[in-house]
Design an enzyme around this catalytic site. Structure first.
Site, short mmCIF file in Angstrom:
data_model
loop_
_atom_site.label_atom_id
_atom_site.label_comp_id
_atom_site.label_asym_id
_atom_site.label_seq_id
_atom_site.Cartn_x
_atom_site.Cartn_y
_atom_site.Cartn_z
N HIS A 364 -7.74 4.25 2.44
CA HIS A 364 -8.57 3.67 1.37
C HIS A 364 -8.43 4.45 0.09
O HIS A 364 -8.45 3.89 -1.01
CB HIS A 364 -10.03 3.63 1.81
CG HIS A 364 -10.20 3.02 3.15
ND1 HIS A 364 -11.23 3.30 3.99
CD2 HIS A 364 -9.43 2.14 3.80
CE1 HIS A 364 -11.09 2.62 5.10
NE2 HIS A 364 -10.00 1.91 5.01
N ARG A 471 -7.70 -8.67 -3.18
CA ARG A 471 -8.02 -8.25 -1.81
C ARG A 471 -9.51 -7.95 -1.72
O ARG A 471 -9.96 -6.87 -2.09
CB ARG A 471 -7.24 -6.98 -1.45
CG ARG A 471 -5.73 -7.16 -1.32
CD ARG A 471 -5.10 -5.82 -0.96
NE ARG A 471 -3.77 -5.94 -0.41
CZ ARG A 471 -2.65 -5.64 -1.07
NH1 ARG A 471 -2.70 -5.23 -2.32
NH2 ARG A 471 -1.48 -5.74 -0.47
N ASP A 630 3.21 -7.64 5.84
CA ASP A 630 3.00 -7.97 7.24
C ASP A 630 4.17 -8.80 7.78
O ASP A 630 4.65 -8.57 8.87
CB ASP A 630 1.68 -8.74 7.43
CG ASP A 630 0.51 -7.78 7.56
OD1 ASP A 630 0.64 -6.81 8.33
OD2 ASP A 630 -0.51 -7.97 6.89
N CYS A 677 3.48 -11.98 -2.34
CA CYS A 677 2.55 -10.96 -2.84
C CYS A 677 2.66 -9.62 -2.10
O CYS A 677 1.79 -8.77 -2.26
CB CYS A 677 1.11 -11.47 -2.83
SG CYS A 677 0.49 -11.81 -1.18
#
Ligand code: PEP
Ligand code: MG
Length: 746
Positions: A364, A471, A630, A677
Site C-alpha cells: 500500500h 482503483r 493480471d 490499463c
C-alpha cells in the site's frame, strides 16, 4: 567453575560494563571482553566471530585460540559448529564437539584440544551479527543458566554500536556510519532524488545495557509498562465506536501488554543484570527471530503487534524516538523498515524520496508513493541500520539503487541523471496539450490511472484526457476502518468535480489476493491470486458492493457515470454484477435520488477465459478494459508479485501480442470500446506495440503520459504492426529485438 548462577551472571555483566566503560576502543576492547568472559565462565576459550559479508564469518577476537588466527580464520555460514549457530540462529551446546554434527577442524586455531563447545548467536533485533563461543577441555554440557548468561552477554556485545569496525583489519580503522554505502533494492517507483535522511522511526539506541541495581530497573520497567497499558487503554477508548475488527486488533495489543509471560521473561533478564531497556530489546529480538520463521500470516501479524509494543515501551524507557522535536531536513528522503499508507499520506508531497528496508512493489505504501510520484526503493537491506538522520543520500528509483553518503564521483554522475530527467520533463510538458496522433494518422486516447485524491491534480498536469481506471479499493486500504457510505459519496463527488467533465471510470472494490483490508478477517487461502477476490467477493457478499454502488450513483448527481467490474472471468459474473447495479438504481429511484444522465457498465478482462466468452457478452458489455497486470500473470502462469518469475516473460512476445490482437478483433465485431490499463500501457515501447495491435485507449500512471505520447508521435503503427507480423511468420517468439531495431532507426 562449571556453572554460572544468576548472581554470577550479574557479576559477569558488571565486569563487562566496567570493561566497556574503559578507554579501550575497537580491537583492544573486544580482546578484553573475550578474556573476561573466559575468566568468569571458567573456560579456556572465548571467541567472537562476526559477519564479514552476508556469507562469511571472521574470527575477530579470542582468548585461548591461536592469536595469529584472528582476522585470518574465516568460515562460510553453515560451515562448522560456529557456522551452524549463525545459520540457524540457535544455540549449540555439546560436551564432545569433535564428534558433534557439523564439526569442522580448523588447524590454525588449535581447537582440537577442546572438547566442550557452547556457541550462541550475536543478534540485534533479529539481525544476525555473529557468534559468541566458549570452549573448554573438560567434557561438560553447559547448564541452562550458563547458556542464558552467554546469551545475555552476546546481546550486550551486539549493542556495541561500533561492532562493524571489528571486522577486517582495514575496516577496523574506519568507523561505521561514515563510509559511503551502496544498497541494491527493488524499484517501486521511478525517478531520481537527492536529499537528506529522515528516519521515520529513529532506532532507539540502548546506551546502558547493563545495570547494577536490579530493583531500580524492575521499578522502571513496571512504570513504563503501566504507562504503555494506560496508552493502549486510551486507544481502545477512542475507538470504542469504531468497527469491531479494529477493536480486535487493539484488544490483542492489550492482551500482549498484560501478558504475564512477556513480563516474567523481562523480569528474569533484569535479575540477571540487564537494564530495563536491554531486557525489552532482548525479548523483542527473540520475537523478531520467531517472526522470520513463522509462515502463518495471522501469527506473524500478532508477533508484529508485539514488536510494535516493544518499540513503544523502548521509547517510553529511553525518551527517544517519538516527539524528539527534530525537524524535517531540507529535501527529506524518508527511511523506514516499513510504513503504512496513512503515515505516508501525512508526510504528503514534502518528501523527495522513500527507501524501505522491507515493503514490496505491490504494498500500500508503494501505491501511495506512486500516486504522489515520489521515487521509491523497497527491499533495501540494512538501510535502517546504516543510515543516520541528516545523512546525504541519493535514491535512484529507476534502478532500485540507493547511495548513502556518496563519494564525489557518484554525486556528479547522479546529478547528471537528475538533470536529464528534468530536461525530459520539459520536453513532455511542451507536448502536453497535443493529441497523440501517430505518423500514419492513428489517434490514441491517453487516459490515466488513479485511486487517491492526491492523483487528481495530475489530470491537468499530465494532459490526460480522463481517468481510465480509478482503483476504488485504495480508499479502503489506506484507512484502518471501513469507510462510511456518506464518506464515499463525498469522495466520489470530489473526484468527479476535479475531473471537470473529463470521463472517469470507477472500478468497484478489487480486494483479496495482494490487497487485504487491514480491518477484515484474513481468509486463509492456498493461492490468493486465484482465490476469493474482486468481483467474486462482491457477488458472494454483496453488502459492501451495494453500498459502493449507491455511493457512486449518488455522487454522480445526474452526471454521466462509468462503472467497471474487476476480474470478470465469465459472462454470468458480468450479468450478475449488472443486475446488482440495476437493483440499486431501482432503489435509488424509489428513494427519490437523481440518477446519472448516462450509465455505462463495463468489465475488466483479466483472465484469458473472458476473451473467449460468447459473442453476446461483447454485444452487451458497455466497454472492456484489459487489466494487463493480471492478464499477463494468468496468461504465462507467472506470479506478478514473485520477483523470481515476474519478469521472465516479455510482454513483447508473439503469444501475448497475438492474444491481445484476438481481443481487439472480438471487440471490433460488436463495436465494443476497448482500453488497456495495466502497467505496460505506461511503458513506451510496450505501449506503442499495444497500439500497433489495435488498442486505441491506453490508461497509465500520469507520469508515463509524456514519455508514451512522445514516442507515439514518432511511430508509424502500420509499419510496427508489419514488423510484429513478420516476426510471427519467421517463427520468432520474441518480438522485442525487431521492434527495438525499428525504434532506434526513427
Ligand atoms: C491489472 O490487473 O492490470 C489492473 C489494472 O488491476 P490491478 O493492477 O489493480 O490488479
Ligand atoms: Mg487486476
Amino acid at each position: 567453575m562449571a556453572d554460572t548462577t544468576e548472581s554470577e551472571s550479574r557479576k559477569l555483566l558488571v565486569r563487562l560494563r566496567e570493561a566497556m566503560a574503559g578507554d579501550d576502543a575497537g580491537q583492544a576492547r573486544l580482546d578484553k571482553i573475550t578474556h573476561l568472559i573466559a575468566d568468569s565462565m571458567g573456560t579456556e576459550v572465548c571467541s567472537v566471530y562476526l559477519f564479514r559479508d552476508d556469507e562469511t564469518l571472521e574470527l575477530c577476537a579470542t582468548q585461548g585460540l591461536n592469536t595469529e588466527s584472528v582476522h585470518q580464520t574465516r568460515m562460510r555460514i553453515g560451515e562448522g559448529l560456529v557456522g551452524r549457530v549463525a545459520k540457524f540462529g540457535k544455540v549449540v551446546n555439546t560436551p564432545d564437539a569433535p564428534h558433534a554434527k557439523g564439526f569442522r577442524y580448523m588447524p590454525e586455531t588449535g581447537e582440537e584440544r577442546f572438547s566442550s563447545f557452547l556457541g550462541v548467536p550475536v543478534q540485534r533485533l533479529g539481525e544476525m551479527l555473529g557468534v559468541l563461543v566458549v570452549q573448554s577441555k573438560d567434557a561438560r554440557e553447559f547448564s541452562a543458566d550458563a547458556v542464558y548468561a552467554l546469551e545475555v552477554v552476546a546481546m550486550v556485545i551486539a549493542e556495541m554500536t561500533e561492532l562493524g569496525a571489528f571486522v577486517g583489519e582495514g575496516a577496523a580503522l574506519s568507523p561505521l556510519h561514515q563510509q559511503a554505502v551502496l544498497i541494491h533494492g527493488t524499484s517501486a517507483q521511478e525517478g531520481a532524488a537527492e536529499g537528506h535522511v529522515w528516519l521515520h522511526e529513529p532506532r532507539v539506541i540502548v546506551t546502558n545495557p547493563i545495570a547494577d541495581d536490579p530493583q531500580r530497573e524492575l521499578e522502571r520497567l513496571n512504570d513504563a509498562v503501566e504507562e504503555l497499558r494506560v496508552g493502549v487503554d486510551k486507544m481502545l477508548e477512542v475507538s470504542r465506536d469504531g468497527d469491531t475488527e479494529q477493536l480486535q486488533v487493539l484488544e490483542a495489543y492489550r492482551m500482549f501488554a498484560n501478558s504475564k509471560g512477556w513480563m516474567r521473561r523481562m523480569e528474569e533478564d533484569i535479575a540477571r543484570g540487564l537494564s530495563a531497556e536491554a531486557a525489552v530489546e532482548k525479548e523483542q529480538s527473540q520475537a523478531r527471530a520467531r517472526m522470520s520463521q513463522v509462515q502463518d500470516a495471522y501469527l506473524r501479524e500478532r508477533l508484529s503487534d508485539l514488536d510494535d509494543l516493544s518499540n513503544r515501551l523502548l521509547r517510553i524507557l529511553t525518551g527517544q524516538g517519538a516527539n524528539t522535536g527534530a525537524e524535517l531536513p531540507e529535501n527529506p528522503i524518508l527511511i523506514a523498515r516499513n510504513i503504512g499508507p496513512g503515515d505516508l499520506l501525512e508526510y504528503g508531497r514534502s518528501l523527495r524520496g522513500i527507501v524501505l528496508e522491507e515493503g514490496s512493489v505491490g504494498s500500500h505504501a508503494a501505491i501511495v508513493a506512486r500516486a504522489l510520484a515520489i521515487p521509491l526503493v523497497v527491499n533495501a537491506k540494512r538501510i535502517t541500520t546504516e543510515a543516520l538522520n541528516g545523512d546525504h543520500i541519493m535514491v535512484d528509483g529507476d534502478q532500485g539503487v540507493v547511495h548513502l553518503r556518496p563519494e564525489d564521483t557518484v554525486v556528479g554522475a547522479f546529478r547528471d541523471k537528475i538533470a536529464m530527467h528534468t530536461k525530459a520533463q520539459e520536453r513532455y510538458a511542451s507536448i502536453r496539450d497535443k493529441p497523440a496522433i501517430t505518423t500514419d494518422g492513428q489517434r490514441i486516447n491517453m487516459v490515466m490511472n488513479a485511486g487517491l485524491m492526491a492523483d487528481l491534480p495530475s489530470l491537468d498536469g499530465s494532459g490526460a484526457e480522463g481517468v481510465g481506471l480509478f482503483r476504488t479499493e485504495l480508499q479502503f486500504l489506506v484507512r484502518n476502518q471501513m469507510p462510511k457510505r456518506s464518506e464515499l459519496v463525498a469522495l466520489y463527488k470530489r473526484v468527479l468535480d476535479a475531473a471537470h467533465g473529463k470521463p472517469v471510470v470507477f472500478r468497484t472494490l478489487d480486494i483479496g489476493s495482494d490487497k487485504v483490508l487491514p480491518y477484515m478477517k484474513p481468509t486463509d487461502e492456498p493461492n490468493p491470486a486465484l482465490g476469493w477476490r474482486a468481483i467474486r467477493v462482491g457477488l458472494d457478499k454483496p453488502g459492501v458492493m451495494r453500498m459502493q454502488l449507491q455511493a457512486l450513483l449518488r455522487a454522480a448527481e445526474g452526471r454521466p457515470l462509468s462503472i467497471m467490474f474487476p476480474f470478470v472471468a465469465q459472462f454470468e459474473e458480468y450479468r450478475a454484477a449488472r443486475a446488482e447495479v440495476e437493483k440499486t438504481i431501482e432503489r435509488e429511484r424509489i428513494l427519490g435520488h437523481v440518477l446519472p444522465a448516462d450509465l455505462k457498465i463495463g468489465a475488466m478482462l483479466e483472465t484469458p477465459s473472458l476473451a473467449y466468452a460468447p459473442q453476446k457478452f461483447f454485444d452487451e458489455v458497455a466497454f472492456i478494459s484489459i487489466g494487463g497486470n493480471d492478464l499477463k500473470q494468468f496468461f504465462f502462469a507467472a506470479d506478478r508479485e514473485n520477483e523470481r518469475v515476474r519478469r521472465r516473460y516479455d510482454t513483447l512476445n508473439v503469444s501475448f501480442l497475438s492474444f491481445i490482437e484476438r481481443i481487439v478483433e472480438r471487440c471490433a465485431i460488436s463495436g465494443t470500446p476497448l482500453s488497456f490499463c495495466g502497467e505496460d500501457a505506461g511503458r513506451p515501447v510496450e505501449a506503442v506495440c499495444l497500439a500497433a495491435m489495435g488498442i486505441r485507449t491506453l490508461s497509465m500512471r500520469p507520469a508515463s503520459i509524456g514519455p508514451v505520447k512522445s514516442l507515439l508521435l514518432r511511430v508509424d503503427l502500420g509499419e510496427l504492426r508489419k514488423i510484429i507480423s513478420d516476426a510471427r511468420h519467421r517463427g520468432d517468439q520474441a518480438v522485442r529485438p525487431a521492434v527495438m531495431e525499428y525504434l532506434r532507426g526513427l
